[in-house]
Design a protein around this motif. Structure first.
Motif, mmCIF file in Angstrom:
data_model
loop_
_atom_site.group_PDB
_atom_site.id
_atom_site.type_symbol
_atom_site.label_atom_id
_atom_site.label_comp_id
_atom_site.label_asym_id
_atom_site.label_seq_id
_atom_site.Cartn_x
_atom_site.Cartn_y
_atom_site.Cartn_z
ATOM 1 N N VAL A 52 95.474 46.059 59.495
ATOM 2 C CA VAL A 52 94.238 45.652 60.355
ATOM 3 C C VAL A 52 93.390 46.488 60.455
ATOM 4 O O VAL A 52 94.237 47.556 60.078
ATOM 5 C CB VAL A 52 95.108 45.044 61.026
ATOM 6 C CG1 VAL A 52 95.086 44.656 62.960
ATOM 7 C CG2 VAL A 52 96.642 44.384 61.539
ATOM 8 N N THR A 53 93.044 46.028 60.822
ATOM 9 C CA THR A 53 91.800 47.466 61.804
ATOM 10 C C THR A 53 92.312 48.013 62.861
ATOM 11 O O THR A 53 92.826 47.409 63.397
ATOM 12 C CB THR A 53 90.300 46.780 61.734
ATOM 13 O OG1 THR A 53 89.151 47.619 61.950
ATOM 14 C CG2 THR A 53 90.619 45.547 63.281
ATOM 15 N N PHE A 57 90.485 50.097 57.898
ATOM 16 C CA PHE A 57 92.036 50.474 57.989
ATOM 17 C C PHE A 57 92.471 51.437 57.922
ATOM 18 O O PHE A 57 92.700 52.253 56.502
ATOM 19 C CB PHE A 57 91.286 49.295 57.076
ATOM 20 C CG PHE A 57 90.976 47.914 57.069
ATOM 21 C CD1 PHE A 57 91.402 46.991 57.913
ATOM 22 C CD2 PHE A 57 89.565 47.801 56.995
ATOM 23 C CE1 PHE A 57 90.120 45.993 58.657
ATOM 24 C CE2 PHE A 57 89.070 47.128 57.445
ATOM 25 C CZ PHE A 57 89.433 45.981 58.168
ATOM 26 N N THR A 85 92.023 42.033 60.815
ATOM 27 C CA THR A 85 93.164 42.105 59.447
ATOM 28 C C THR A 85 91.946 42.212 58.863
ATOM 29 O O THR A 85 90.591 41.748 58.833
ATOM 30 C CB THR A 85 94.200 40.908 58.656
ATOM 31 O OG1 THR A 85 93.210 39.826 58.734
ATOM 32 C CG2 THR A 85 94.658 41.465 59.929
ATOM 33 N N PRO A 138 94.965 38.578 65.209
ATOM 34 C CA PRO A 138 94.728 40.341 64.520
ATOM 35 C C PRO A 138 93.227 39.960 63.451
ATOM 36 O O PRO A 138 92.315 39.168 62.537
ATOM 37 C CB PRO A 138 95.887 39.860 63.863
ATOM 38 C CG PRO A 138 96.793 39.100 64.446
ATOM 39 C CD PRO A 138 95.578 38.398 64.769
ATOM 40 N N LYS A 143 92.612 44.901 69.667
ATOM 41 C CA LYS A 143 93.679 44.170 70.606
ATOM 42 C C LYS A 143 93.299 44.273 72.168
ATOM 43 O O LYS A 143 93.207 43.001 73.046
ATOM 44 C CB LYS A 143 94.876 44.740 71.022
ATOM 45 C CG LYS A 143 95.914 44.820 69.234
ATOM 46 C CD LYS A 143 97.183 45.028 69.334
ATOM 47 C CE LYS A 143 98.046 44.910 68.216
ATOM 48 N NZ LYS A 143 99.455 45.616 68.357
#
Length: 400
Positions: free
Chosen positions: A178-179, A150, A116, A114, A97
């Motif tokens: 999400v990673t 993940f 994902t 995100p 993030k």
């Protein structure tokens, strides 16, 4: 003890999310796998507005045991350097993030994009099934030189049958994980690198043929240095012209201000406060200095640097990969009687014998927060030793 050294701290808030180009198997932004640690610092210093908070982490008690890590806490990623070669072996994004990556025309991560599983699968395409770590509850998806980890909620672990999963991975409720971590590593091998023990499988890319980085420099005490790649022999008594011809232009030249050790020489008639006319050729990019006599203009000393974190000169020089042989120089293949940058002080004493008490060397607490070091002298060589027992510099000279 794991030491953390802030390289730079700026007051105020974080600079915000930055965008770096993602190069699987090669690097991210200005940081390339295999680059020496000093080049990484050059990139950091050139962009102080971006890399405004930087931490350097290392294992102080044994700096060869764990990676040297340059961490960017505001931007959510680490650079992990092999402690022996001091070259970048792994780039680890631990907070997707906080860092936005750009791959071709796609943006990955950041607060509004995100990362994902489905999104990564769409960007990078099909791949082989990954690995599910049941103990960690993490599924890792691999591409050449790139992996995504993940976290799998406990209620959905049955989605990973026999450690694998159907791709792209989606949960029964229609969501997709999400990673939590991205790793970039050398893709020249078939190793799979991810979280936990898989992180240790990342290796440094091979050096190109003829590279002078980590060139072995053989030391014949009291006589010469011999460079293994270029084949140059630089003896004591050589002139600046000889050195310039064989090694090229030095990275720096400076005059030695005061000979601090002359007071220990009972035969030296000079006043102990006399300014010294000797001068150094600094080869920072090769890890050593050459000291010339100010009157005869002949080599009188070599100073070899190991570039260990925790020493005042860290990152001023690259690591000099020297090999010093003990009492006998006939067997140039004997590792049991050789001293290298990885040798500790106790090993040196086993090879050269006990030399008595050490001189204490310090640059003062203001300029050297790491404290004093210990200098042990033998015929033709002196070792500066850190408190953890590792060698920081080796000074070579000809005993009178």
């Amino acid at each position: 003890m794991l030491q953390q050294k802030p390289l730079r701290r700026c007051e105020g808030t974080s600079m915000g999310v930055i965008v770096l180009d993602l190069r699987p198997g090669l690097g991210i932004g200005p940081f390339s796998l295999g680059m020496p640690i000093w080049k990484a610092f050059v990139q950091i210093e050139q962009q102080p507005d971006i890399y405004d908070v930087v931490h350097v982490k290392y294992f102080d008690e044994d700096p060869l045991k764990m990676d040297i890590v340059i961490s960017f806490p505001d931007h959510g990623f680490h650079l992990r350097f092999d402690p022996c070669s001091q070259r970048l072996r792994l780039i680890e994004i631990f907070d997707v993030k906080r860092l936005q990556m750009r791959y071709a025309t796609s943006l990955i991560g950041g607060p509004s994009t995100p990362a994902t599983f489905v999104a990564m699968y769409a960007v990078f395409g099909p791949t082989f099934p990954g690995i599910y770590d049941n103990d960690r509850g993490v599924y890792t998806l691999f591409y050449p030189g790139l992996s995504f980890a993940f976290p799998i909620p406990s209620q959905y672990t049955n989605c990973c049958h026999n450690g694998e999963a159907e791709l792209p991975l989606e949960f029964p409720d229609g969501t997709t994980p999400v990673t939590c971590r991205v790793c970039i590593y050398d893709s020249s091998t078939s190793r799979k690198v991810g979280v936990g023990s898989l992180m240790n499988k990342a290796s440094v890319p091979p050096l190109p043929a003829g590279s002078l980085y980590m060139e072995e420099v053989y030391v014949k005490l009291g006589e010469e240095l011999w460079f293994s790649v270029g084949g140059q022999h630089i003896p004591f008594g050589a002139s600046p012209q000889d050195v310039w011809t064989d090694l090229g232009r030095p990275d720096g030249i400076h005059q030695k201000q005061v000979d601090q050790m002359v007071i220990h020489s009972a035969t030296d008639p000079r006043p102990k406060t006399t300014l010294c006319g000797d001068y150094f050729y600094n080869y920072f990019a090769r890890g050593f200095d050459i000291l010339f006599d100010g009157q005869t203009h002949k080599i009188k000393k070599f100073v070899l640097h190991t570039n260990y974190p925790g020493h005042a000169d860290f990152n001023t020089y690259i690591k000099c990969n020297f090999v010093i042989y003990g009492a006998s120089h006939q067997d140039m293949n004997s590792s049991k009687t050789s001293i290298t940058p990885g040798s500790k002080w106790e090993q040196v004493k086993e090879i050269l014998g006990d030399c008595g008490r050490a001189a204490i060397q310090t640059q003062g607490s203001a300029s050297n927060p790491f404290g004093s070091t210990f200098v042990y002298g033998y015929q033709n060589v002196a070792f500066e030793v850190m408190k953890n027992g590792h060698i920081s510099t080796v000074t070579l000279f000809q005993s009178v």
